[in-house]
Design a protein around this motif. Structure first.
Motif, mmCIF file in Angstrom:
data_model
loop_
_atom_site.group_PDB
_atom_site.id
_atom_site.type_symbol
_atom_site.label_atom_id
_atom_site.label_comp_id
_atom_site.label_asym_id
_atom_site.label_seq_id
_atom_site.Cartn_x
_atom_site.Cartn_y
_atom_site.Cartn_z
ATOM 1 N N ALA A 124 0.813 -1.218 0.000
ATOM 2 C CA ALA A 124 0.000 0.000 0.000
ATOM 3 C C ALA A 124 0.844 1.263 0.000
ATOM 4 C CB ALA A 124 -0.932 0.003 1.212
ATOM 5 N N ARG A 125 2.102 1.131 0.397
ATOM 6 C CA ARG A 125 3.001 2.280 0.471
ATOM 7 C C ARG A 125 4.023 2.279 -0.663
ATOM 8 N NH1 ARG A 125 0.506 1.131 4.766
ATOM 9 N NH2 ARG A 125 0.133 2.603 6.471
ATOM 10 N N GLY A 126 3.743 1.491 -1.702
ATOM 11 C CA GLY A 126 4.528 1.580 -2.927
ATOM 12 C C GLY A 126 5.708 0.647 -3.040
ATOM 13 N N ILE A 127 5.867 -0.287 -2.115
ATOM 14 C CA ILE A 127 6.967 -1.242 -2.184
ATOM 15 C C ILE A 127 6.466 -2.538 -2.834
ATOM 16 C CG2 ILE A 127 8.646 -2.591 -0.870
ATOM 17 C CD1 ILE A 127 9.156 0.432 -0.830
ATOM 18 N N GLY A 128 7.157 -3.002 -3.856
ATOM 19 C CA GLY A 128 6.778 -4.238 -4.516
ATOM 20 C C GLY A 128 7.300 -5.450 -3.751
ATOM 21 N N ILE A 129 6.480 -6.478 -3.650
ATOM 22 C CA ILE A 129 6.881 -7.720 -2.982
ATOM 23 C C ILE A 129 6.945 -8.817 -4.037
ATOM 24 C CG2 ILE A 129 6.410 -9.364 -1.132
ATOM 25 C CD1 ILE A 129 6.770 -6.565 -0.048
ATOM 26 N N ARG A 130 8.140 -9.277 -4.373
ATOM 27 C CA ARG A 130 8.268 -10.375 -5.336
ATOM 28 C C ARG A 130 7.876 -11.696 -4.695
ATOM 29 N NH1 ARG A 130 13.971 -12.236 -7.968
ATOM 30 N NH2 ARG A 130 14.306 -12.901 -5.799
ATOM 31 N N GLU A 131 8.308 -11.905 -3.454
ATOM 32 C CA GLU A 131 8.053 -13.167 -2.767
ATOM 33 C C GLU A 131 8.020 -12.925 -1.265
ATOM 34 O OE1 GLU A 131 9.908 -17.729 -2.491
ATOM 35 O OE2 GLU A 131 10.992 -16.142 -3.562
ATOM 36 N N THR A 132 7.112 -13.614 -0.587
ATOM 37 C CA THR A 132 7.089 -13.614 0.869
ATOM 38 C C THR A 132 7.637 -14.952 1.342
ATOM 39 O OG1 THR A 132 5.188 -12.127 0.952
ATOM 40 C CG2 THR A 132 5.657 -13.403 2.929
ATOM 41 N N ILE A 133 8.643 -14.896 2.213
ATOM 42 C CA ILE A 133 9.345 -16.087 2.678
ATOM 43 C C ILE A 133 9.110 -16.226 4.178
ATOM 44 C CG2 ILE A 133 11.612 -17.181 2.908
ATOM 45 C CD1 ILE A 133 12.476 -15.358 0.515
ATOM 46 N N SER A 134 8.667 -17.384 4.606
ATOM 47 C CA SER A 134 8.376 -17.596 6.026
ATOM 48 C C SER A 134 9.660 -17.729 6.834
ATOM 49 C CB SER A 134 7.531 -18.857 6.217
ATOM 50 O OG SER A 134 6.264 -18.713 5.620
ATOM 51 N N THR A 135 9.606 -17.259 8.079
ATOM 52 C CA THR A 135 10.697 -17.495 9.021
ATOM 53 C C THR A 135 10.557 -18.901 9.596
ATOM 54 O OG1 THR A 135 9.585 -16.793 11.056
ATOM 55 C CG2 THR A 135 10.533 -15.069 9.663
ATOM 56 N N GLY A 136 11.548 -19.308 10.358
ATOM 57 C CA GLY A 136 11.454 -20.567 11.079
ATOM 58 C C GLY A 136 10.424 -20.484 12.196
ATOM 59 N N VAL A 137 10.139 -21.629 12.796
ATOM 60 C CA VAL A 137 9.224 -21.695 13.938
ATOM 61 C C VAL A 137 10.070 -21.937 15.177
ATOM 62 C CG1 VAL A 137 7.283 -22.893 14.991
ATOM 63 C CG2 VAL A 137 7.357 -22.586 12.511
ATOM 64 N N PHE A 138 10.003 -21.016 16.129
ATOM 65 C CA PHE A 138 10.830 -21.081 17.328
ATOM 66 C C PHE A 138 9.915 -21.206 18.546
ATOM 67 C CE2 PHE A 138 13.040 -18.598 14.103
ATOM 68 C CZ PHE A 138 14.213 -19.322 13.970
ATOM 69 N N ALA A 139 9.383 -22.400 18.721
ATOM 70 C CA ALA A 139 8.392 -22.636 19.767
ATOM 71 C C ALA A 139 9.068 -23.120 21.050
ATOM 72 C CB ALA A 139 7.366 -23.663 19.302
ATOM 73 N N THR A 140 8.549 -22.638 22.172
ATOM 74 C CA THR A 140 8.961 -23.115 23.487
ATOM 75 C C THR A 140 7.698 -23.386 24.299
ATOM 76 O OG1 THR A 140 8.966 -20.950 24.596
ATOM 77 C CG2 THR A 140 10.965 -21.560 23.376
ATOM 78 N N ASP A 141 7.863 -24.042 25.421
ATOM 79 C CA ASP A 141 6.716 -24.248 26.303
ATOM 80 C C ASP A 141 6.106 -22.917 26.734
ATOM 81 O OD1 ASP A 141 7.058 -26.975 26.144
ATOM 82 O OD2 ASP A 141 8.155 -27.139 28.037
ATOM 83 N N CYS A 142 6.931 -21.866 26.767
ATOM 84 C CA CYS A 142 6.464 -20.569 27.251
ATOM 85 C C CYS A 142 5.765 -19.746 26.181
ATOM 86 C CB CYS A 142 7.644 -19.762 27.804
ATOM 87 S SG CYS A 142 8.462 -20.513 29.221
ATOM 88 N N ASN A 143 6.032 -20.012 24.903
ATOM 89 C CA ASN A 143 5.463 -19.140 23.870
ATOM 90 C C ASN A 143 4.469 -19.828 22.942
ATOM 91 O OD1 ASN A 143 6.835 -20.511 21.763
ATOM 92 N ND2 ASN A 143 8.477 -19.010 21.641
ATOM 93 N N LEU A 144 4.165 -21.103 23.199
ATOM 94 C CA LEU A 144 3.310 -21.836 22.272
ATOM 95 C C LEU A 144 1.920 -21.215 22.182
ATOM 96 C CD1 LEU A 144 3.056 -24.166 20.323
ATOM 97 C CD2 LEU A 144 2.474 -25.654 22.250
#
Length: 209
Positions: free
Chosen positions: A168-188
């Motif tokens: 919406a602010r004029g930046i083109g996105i060629r591809e969106t790439i997911s980050t890793g999943v960093f799950a812990t008992d505290c953040n699930l």
């Protein structure tokens, strides 16, 4: 399209980065004049982004508890290090935005943590405090990318709102790439609420419920 006034580069300076586990990377820190919110946001140039190529970009919102103190209540610290490593390999930018707690500030974030300990999820806790679920505005990020000459990018994120705001602010996105999943008992529970409430692209099927 949302109107975005131009910003310009203020300072460039080399900073060698070192993380707690010994991982290191070379970065060039870039500051800016003319950002929309007058915030002291920072771009780190990592690797060697070549003119005319599409850089890999991570927009990382400041998280003192996770980035500095290694809090296991979120996945911010591991995401930050992962982004530095991945961007350094191919060249691009890490934009470090001073938007603690999804834009509500450090003290309010800790107040929201206290409400989460009473059973609210991360979004309900913010609204219970009379604050937005997510108050972040990525206009400064779009300005920073434009000032760096990066008007088309590959975006490293699980959050669809980041891509939508940048487009919406004029930046083109060629591809969106997911980050890793960093799950812990505290953040699930926190990660699950991001998937269910705001459509974050995080796969939790193999994690404990």
């Amino acid at each position: 399209m949302v109107s975005t006034e131009p910003a310009r580069v203020r300072t460039r300076v080399r900073i060698p980065l070192r993380f707690g586990d010994g991982f290191t990377a070379d970065a060039e820190a870039v500051t800016f004049h003319g950002l929309a919110d007058s915030g002291e946001h920072l771009a780190l140039v990592l690797g060697e982004p070549e003119p005319g190529t599409v850089p890999l970009v991570r927009i990382h919102s400041e998280c003192l508890t996770g980035d500095v103190f290694g809090s296991a209540r979120c996945d911010c610290g591991p995401q930050l290090q992962e982004a530095v490593a991945r961007i350094s390999e191919i060249g691009g930018y890490l934009l470090y935005l001073r938007q603690e707690g999804r834009g509500i500030g450090l003290y309010n974030k800790l107040d929201a943590y206290a409400l989460q300990d009473e059973g609210l999820d991360t979004y309900a806790a913010n609204t219970a405090l009379g604050l937005p679920e997510d108050g972040r505005d990525y206009t400064p990020a779009a300005q920073m990318l434009t000032a760096l000459g990066a008007e088309k990018i590959d975006l490293l994120t699980n959050n669809p709102d980041k891509a939508e705001q940048l487009i919406a602010r004029g930046i083109g996105i060629r591809e969106t790439i997911s980050t890793g999943v960093f799950a812990t008992d505290c953040n699930l529970r926190y990660l699950r609420s991001k998937v269910e409430h705001t459509g974050h692209k995080i796969t939790l099927t193999d994690l404990a419920s």
